[in-house]
Design a protein around this motif. Structure first.
Motif, mmCIF file in Angstrom:
data_model
loop_
_atom_site.group_PDB
_atom_site.id
_atom_site.type_symbol
_atom_site.label_atom_id
_atom_site.label_comp_id
_atom_site.label_asym_id
_atom_site.label_seq_id
_atom_site.Cartn_x
_atom_site.Cartn_y
_atom_site.Cartn_z
ATOM 1 N N ALA A 5 63.562 18.019 70.694
ATOM 2 C CA ALA A 5 62.379 17.453 70.038
ATOM 3 C C ALA A 5 61.327 17.098 71.077
ATOM 4 O O ALA A 5 61.646 16.583 72.150
ATOM 5 N N LYS A 6 60.088 17.381 70.729
ATOM 6 C CA LYS A 6 58.950 17.010 71.559
ATOM 7 C C LYS A 6 57.854 16.480 70.639
ATOM 8 O O LYS A 6 57.701 16.953 69.500
ATOM 9 N N PRO A 7 57.066 15.497 71.091
ATOM 10 C CA PRO A 7 55.972 14.977 70.261
ATOM 11 C C PRO A 7 54.892 16.036 70.050
ATOM 12 O O PRO A 7 54.807 17.019 70.794
ATOM 13 N N ALA A 8 54.047 15.792 69.055
ATOM 14 C CA ALA A 8 53.034 16.770 68.668
ATOM 15 C C ALA A 8 52.068 17.087 69.798
ATOM 16 O O ALA A 8 51.534 18.204 69.880
ATOM 17 N N GLU A 9 51.826 16.144 70.679
ATOM 18 C CA GLU A 9 50.882 16.369 71.776
ATOM 19 C C GLU A 9 51.338 17.472 72.722
ATOM 20 O O GLU A 9 50.549 18.015 73.488
ATOM 21 N N MET A 10 52.624 17.852 72.642
ATOM 22 C CA MET A 10 53.138 18.920 73.492
ATOM 23 C C MET A 10 53.005 20.295 72.850
ATOM 24 O O MET A 10 53.411 21.294 73.443
ATOM 25 N N SER A 11 52.427 20.376 71.662
ATOM 26 C CA SER A 11 52.377 21.649 70.942
ATOM 27 C C SER A 11 51.558 22.711 71.658
ATOM 28 O O SER A 11 51.763 23.912 71.445
ATOM 29 N N THR A 12 50.608 22.319 72.508
ATOM 30 C CA THR A 12 49.818 23.291 73.256
ATOM 31 C C THR A 12 50.373 23.541 74.657
ATOM 32 O O THR A 12 49.831 24.363 75.396
ATOM 33 N N HIS A 13 51.433 22.830 75.018
ATOM 34 C CA HIS A 13 52.067 23.035 76.321
ATOM 35 C C HIS A 13 53.186 24.066 76.149
ATOM 36 O O HIS A 13 54.362 23.727 76.080
ATOM 37 N N HIS A 14 52.794 25.315 76.083
ATOM 38 C CA HIS A 14 53.746 26.357 75.721
ATOM 39 C C HIS A 14 54.873 26.526 76.722
ATOM 40 O O HIS A 14 55.992 26.876 76.347
ATOM 41 N N THR A 15 54.599 26.312 77.987
ATOM 42 C CA THR A 15 55.673 26.437 78.970
ATOM 43 C C THR A 15 56.789 25.437 78.672
ATOM 44 O O THR A 15 57.972 25.763 78.754
ATOM 45 N N VAL A 16 56.416 24.221 78.301
ATOM 46 C CA VAL A 16 57.399 23.180 78.012
ATOM 47 C C VAL A 16 58.171 23.501 76.738
ATOM 48 O O VAL A 16 59.414 23.440 76.717
ATOM 49 N N THR A 17 57.462 23.853 75.666
ATOM 50 C CA THR A 17 58.145 24.099 74.391
ATOM 51 C C THR A 17 58.977 25.376 74.440
ATOM 52 O O THR A 17 60.061 25.440 73.853
ATOM 53 N N HIS A 18 58.493 26.404 75.155
ATOM 54 C CA HIS A 18 59.281 27.635 75.257
ATOM 55 C C HIS A 18 60.511 27.416 76.130
ATOM 56 O O HIS A 18 61.561 28.025 75.895
ATOM 57 N N ARG A 19 60.392 26.549 77.119
ATOM 58 C CA ARG A 19 61.573 26.218 77.915
ATOM 59 C C ARG A 19 62.602 25.486 77.051
ATOM 60 O O ARG A 19 63.813 25.697 77.196
ATOM 61 N N ASP A 20 62.150 24.645 76.133
ATOM 62 C CA ASP A 20 63.066 23.984 75.202
ATOM 63 C C ASP A 20 63.772 25.009 74.309
ATOM 64 O O ASP A 20 64.961 24.870 74.003
ATOM 65 N N ALA A 35 62.113 20.804 67.161
ATOM 66 C CA ALA A 35 61.012 20.079 66.525
ATOM 67 C C ALA A 35 59.910 19.853 67.545
ATOM 68 O O ALA A 35 60.164 19.346 68.644
ATOM 69 N N VAL A 36 58.698 20.238 67.175
ATOM 70 C CA VAL A 36 57.515 19.934 67.969
ATOM 71 C C VAL A 36 56.568 19.198 67.029
ATOM 72 O O VAL A 36 55.979 19.799 66.134
ATOM 73 N N GLY A 37 56.471 17.898 67.202
ATOM 74 C CA GLY A 37 55.742 17.100 66.225
ATOM 75 C C GLY A 37 56.481 17.118 64.901
ATOM 76 O O GLY A 37 57.706 16.958 64.842
ATOM 77 N N PHE A 38 55.743 17.386 63.835
ATOM 78 C CA PHE A 38 56.335 17.360 62.494
ATOM 79 C C PHE A 38 56.854 18.717 62.050
ATOM 80 O O PHE A 38 57.368 18.853 60.934
ATOM 81 N N THR A 39 56.735 19.740 62.895
ATOM 82 C CA THR A 39 57.193 21.084 62.559
ATOM 83 C C THR A 39 58.571 21.328 63.155
ATOM 84 O O THR A 39 58.794 21.094 64.344
ATOM 85 N N ILE A 40 59.493 21.806 62.326
ATOM 86 C CA ILE A 40 60.858 22.059 62.758
ATOM 87 C C ILE A 40 61.186 23.532 62.544
ATOM 88 O O ILE A 40 61.010 24.068 61.441
ATOM 89 N N ASP A 41 61.663 24.180 63.591
ATOM 90 C CA ASP A 41 62.110 25.573 63.514
ATOM 91 C C ASP A 41 63.623 25.631 63.656
ATOM 92 O O ASP A 41 64.222 24.880 64.435
ATOM 93 N N PHE A 42 64.241 26.563 62.908
ATOM 94 C CA PHE A 42 65.688 26.695 62.883
ATOM 95 C C PHE A 42 66.090 28.091 63.360
ATOM 96 O O PHE A 42 65.489 29.090 62.964
ATOM 97 N N TYR A 43 67.128 28.136 64.197
ATOM 98 C CA TYR A 43 67.619 29.390 64.758
ATOM 99 C C TYR A 43 69.137 29.466 64.575
ATOM 100 O O TYR A 43 69.831 28.448 64.653
ATOM 101 N N LEU A 44 69.641 30.673 64.347
ATOM 102 C CA LEU A 44 71.075 30.913 64.342
ATOM 103 C C LEU A 44 71.435 31.742 65.572
ATOM 104 O O LEU A 44 70.724 32.687 65.925
ATOM 105 N N CYS A 45 72.536 31.378 66.208
ATOM 106 C CA CYS A 45 72.993 32.080 67.401
ATOM 107 C C CYS A 45 74.396 32.626 67.149
ATOM 108 O O CYS A 45 75.262 31.920 66.618
ATOM 109 N N ALA A 46 74.611 33.888 67.528
ATOM 110 C CA ALA A 46 75.919 34.511 67.353
ATOM 111 C C ALA A 46 76.108 35.574 68.423
ATOM 112 O O ALA A 46 75.139 36.133 68.942
#
Length: 217
Positions: free
Chosen positions: A80-95, A120-131
């Protein structure tokens, strides 16, 4: 919904919402009911220590299957990261990459068929399945996205996401399960992943939403 009603502000706030407040007041009321079901041996918790699957890295939260006398088997992880990090793509993509590694490492123990990653980045949550689809190939597939309510005024629009929440829970309960005796068991193995140095060479250090994060040769 009851948990959200007791924690959400009546209207949108202009104040910056930090990571702890985001998790406590906005994410937990939605994610806990989705993944925490102790009666069926499924637990969800926010982590404040390094889990068995995470070596020296630490996710914000995790899911697991518990079996009496057999231990705890981790089936998912949350970043999870706060919404202010939504434009910091290096940080969110590293997550996103960290989530993929957490999920892969759990599968490598040979105890679960599939794992789930929640970002989660701010109020948006993405879900992934890994196999693991091959002896040396894993998929980390994005399959759903929801937006959690940011205030009591946003609860009504959130009802549109309830079907998506149910689909996520159904996928998690169906695919993120323990292997059984008649499965083609994969022995415990720790296959290598990209190191931080290699990953840094792949990712741009950019904060501009118009610039790509991934750099190709």
């Amino acid at each position: 919904m009851h948990n959200s009603i007791s924690k959400l502000p009546s209207s949108e706030t202009a104040q910056v919402i930090g990571e702890t407040e985001l998790i406590t007041n906005y994410l937990d009321p939605i994610l806990s009911p989705m993944f925490h079901n102790p009666r069926k041996g499924r637990v969800f918790r926010w982590l404040n220590r390094t889990g068995n699957e995470t070596a020296n890295r630490r996710p914000n939260g995790g899911m697991a299957i518990t079996k009496q006398m057999h231990g705890v088997f981790e089936t998912g992880f949350v970043e999870a990261k706060p919404a202010e990090m939504s434009t910091h793509h290096t940080v969110t993509h590293r997550d996103t990459y960290r989530l993929a590694i957490f999920c892969k490492d759990a599968i490598d123990r040979g105890e679960v068929k599939c794992t789930i990653g929640v970002q989660a980045v701010g109020f948006t949550i993405d879900f992934y399945l890994c196999a693991a689809v091959h002896d040396e190939m894993y998929i980390f597939m994005h399959f759903s996205r929801i937006t959690v309510p940011s205030s009591l005024a946003a609860l009504r629009p959130f009802l549109m996401h309830l079907r998506g929440c149910k689909q996520v829970v159904a996928a998690y309960n169906k695919h993120c399960v323990l292997r059984v005796d008649n499965d083609s068991m994969r022995p415990e193995q720790n296959r290598p992943s990209l190191t931080d140095d290699v990953l840094a060479d792949v990712l741009h250090n950019v904060n501009n939403t118009k610039l790509p994060t991934v750099r190709f040769p």
